[in-house]
Design a protein around this motif. Structure first.
Motif, PDB file in Angstrom:
ATOM      1  N   GLY A   1       0.837  -1.203   0.000  1.00  0.00           N
ATOM      2  CA  GLY A   1       0.000   0.000   0.000  1.00  0.00           C
ATOM      3  C   GLY A   1       0.866   1.245   0.000  1.00  0.00           C
ATOM      4  N   PHE A   2       0.596   2.162  -0.941  1.00  0.00           N
ATOM      5  CA  PHE A   2       1.446   3.347  -1.083  1.00  0.00           C
ATOM      6  C   PHE A   2       1.390   4.227   0.169  1.00  0.00           C
TER       7      PHE A   2
ATOM      8  N   LEU B   1       3.992   6.289   5.208  1.00  0.00           N
ATOM      9  CA  LEU B   1       3.905   6.540   6.654  1.00  0.00           C
ATOM     10  C   LEU B   1       5.011   5.800   7.414  1.00  0.00           C
ATOM     11  N   ILE B   2       5.263   4.554   7.039  1.00  0.00           N
ATOM     12  CA  ILE B   2       6.331   3.780   7.685  1.00  0.00           C
ATOM     13  C   ILE B   2       7.680   4.457   7.455  1.00  0.00           C
TER      14      ILE B   2
ATOM     15  N   ALA C   1      14.148   5.089  -0.813  1.00  0.00           N
ATOM     16  CA  ALA C   1      13.916   4.151  -1.918  1.00  0.00           C
ATOM     17  C   ALA C   1      12.441   3.781  -1.978  1.00  0.00           C
ATOM     18  N   VAL C   2      11.854   3.522  -0.816  1.00  0.00           N
ATOM     19  CA  VAL C   2      10.426   3.190  -0.749  1.00  0.00           C
ATOM     20  C   VAL C   2       9.577   4.381  -1.184  1.00  0.00           C
TER      21      VAL C   2
ATOM     22  N   ALA D   1       4.367  16.203   8.172  1.00  0.00           N
ATOM     23  CA  ALA D   1       4.117  15.447   6.943  1.00  0.00           C
ATOM     24  C   ALA D   1       3.369  14.149   7.244  1.00  0.00           C
ATOM     25  N   PHE D   2       3.766  13.479   8.323  1.00  0.00           N
ATOM     26  CA  PHE D   2       3.125  12.221   8.714  1.00  0.00           C
ATOM     27  C   PHE D   2       1.640  12.433   8.992  1.00  0.00           C
ATOM     28  N   ILE D   3       1.312  13.470   9.741  1.00  0.00           N
ATOM     29  CA  ILE D   3      -0.092  13.741  10.114  1.00  0.00           C
ATOM     30  C   ILE D   3      -0.929  14.075   8.883  1.00  0.00           C
TER      31      ILE D   3
END
Length: 408
Positions: free
Chosen positions: A68-69, A74-75, A108-109, A177-179
């Motif tokens: 899942g993109f 998020l990870i 990379a991800v 950015a995460f939120i």
């Protein structure tokens, strides 16, 4: 704006990773100054970062849609968030190594996810090209941010650890950015996975297509050229143009600014002008600039710099090569990606990221090893070789993408 949440997410995450990835020059200097690390050991950081990108990109390209993109992004942000905190609290050369390892693996991800998502949220080749250029523009702005804002934390005379507070700022930006990404809607439906082994085999199957080999050659040559110039421009300014160390790095920012401006303008122009014409004109202009400007770098004497007017003209003109380099990477990437089925974008992005990382490493090593042998006023003439090869590659890619679209 359609898919506004996703687009904002892509801009934010690319900005953050651009800043972290391209802090290598700063961390090389800090490692020597603060941690008393020898130059050869400090130089190893570039390879540490690029190899982790290359390995992860090749591994992740085939199975990322299954993960899942949004989840993958998020990870990746969570990992670099803790890496930034690790820099602040760890305060050691091992912390620096860990930062670049985790940033390389995570980027990379992210790059594979971003390049794949562009295909899902655009509906034409021109809109794909335009968004690709805007995202790459944001990437350059992230680099500029790092080189302009991060040094403001330096205060070695009073507190040699003051610079580490910059990583608290980076951690805060990552958290924002995460939120935003967490609460953004990703209404993306990708093809169902057939299992890791079959997905990976399908990615390798892309190498049976002539277009992929030409594309890989372009990615390798372009990043090798860009990174070679970007990494060694401060040294060129210092050793060849006789500028002091601080001014040499500050003037190198002109290259980042010119690339950012070039990609922003290309994002507008690409909506009306075909990628092929823009690319051919830009590579010709890049060659002309090299031939006209580099002779000005010959036999420059050291002088006292009291104002910007005292700087050698070449220190202003050579970084303008960024204007002509800028359009090539996003335009060609967009052209090839938009010629491939959306289900293959993730795999192709993984291949692209792998060869880009390898090209970047070799470019930096090549220029570094030949700098003293050729001399700073001649070493960048080597860029004429990949420019000539890319010129012919554009014609091949144009023919292959015009005649056919890759099929399963």
């Amino acid at each position: 704006m359609k898919n506004a949440g996703i687009k904002i997410s892509l801009f934010l995450i690319y900005f953050v990773f651009a800043a972290l990835l391209n802090s290598v020059g700063i961390l090389v200097e800090r490692s020597q100054t603060i941690y008393e690390i020898a130059k050869p050991d400090a130089a190893f950081l570039e390879l540490f970062k690029d190899l982790s990108i290359a390995i992860m990109a090749f591994a992740v390209g085939s199975f990322l849609p299954r993960l899942g993109f949004k989840r993958a992004m998020l990870i990746s942000l969570a990992v670099v968030f803790f890496a930034c905190l690790g820099m602040y609290f760890g305060n050691s050369f091992w912390s620096v190594k860990l930062l670049f390892l985790t940033t390389g693996l995570s980027f990379a991800v992210v790059k594979v996810a971003v390049f794949a998502l562009i295909g899902y949220i655009t509906d034409s080749k021109k809109s794909h090209s335009s968004l690709m250029n805007l995202i790459e523009t944001v990437f350059m702005l992230g680099i500029i941010f790092m080189y302009v804002i991060f040094p403001l934390f330096f205060n070695d005379e009073v507190d040699k650890n003051a610079w580490l507070r910059g990583y608290l700022l980076m951690a805060a930006l990552i958290a924002v950015a995460f939120i935003i990404i967490l609460f953004s809607k990703f209404d993306i439906t990708s093809s169902p996975s057939e299992g890791f082994s079959k997905d990976f085999a399908q990615m390798l199957n892309l190498f049976t297509k002539p277009l992929i080999w030409v594309f890989v050659a372009f990615a390798f040559l372009y990043v090798m050229t860009e990174q070679g110039i970007m990494t060694w421009l401060p040294t060129f300014n210092k050793d060849t143009l006789k500028l002091d160390a601080k001014l040499s790095s500050q003037m190198a920012v002109l290259l980042m600014v010119s690339i950012a401006l070039g990609r922003f303008l290309t994002g507008i122009i690409a909506k009306k002008v075909k990628w092929f014409y823009i690319s051919v004109v830009c590579v010709i202009l890049a060659v002309v600039l090299v031939l006209l400007v580099l002779p000005l770098a010959k036999n420059i004497d050291a002088i006292e710099i009291n104002s910007l007017a005292d700087l050698p003209v070449v220190s202003y003109l050579f970084p303008l090569i960024g204007l002509f380099l800028a359009p090539l990477y996003p335009l060609v990437n967009s052209t090839v990606l938009s010629s491939v089925e959306k289900s293959k974008h993730s795999s192709l992005a993984g291949i692209l990221t792998f060869f880009s990382a390898v090209g970047g490493t070799l470019g930096s090593l090549l220029i570094g090893n030949l700098f003293d042998s050729f001399g700073g006023d001649k070493v960048f003439y080597l860029s004429l070789i990949p420019f000539a090869l890319m010129f012919f590659i554009f014609f091949i890619i144009n023919r292959l993408t015009t005649e056919t679209t890759l099929e399963s």
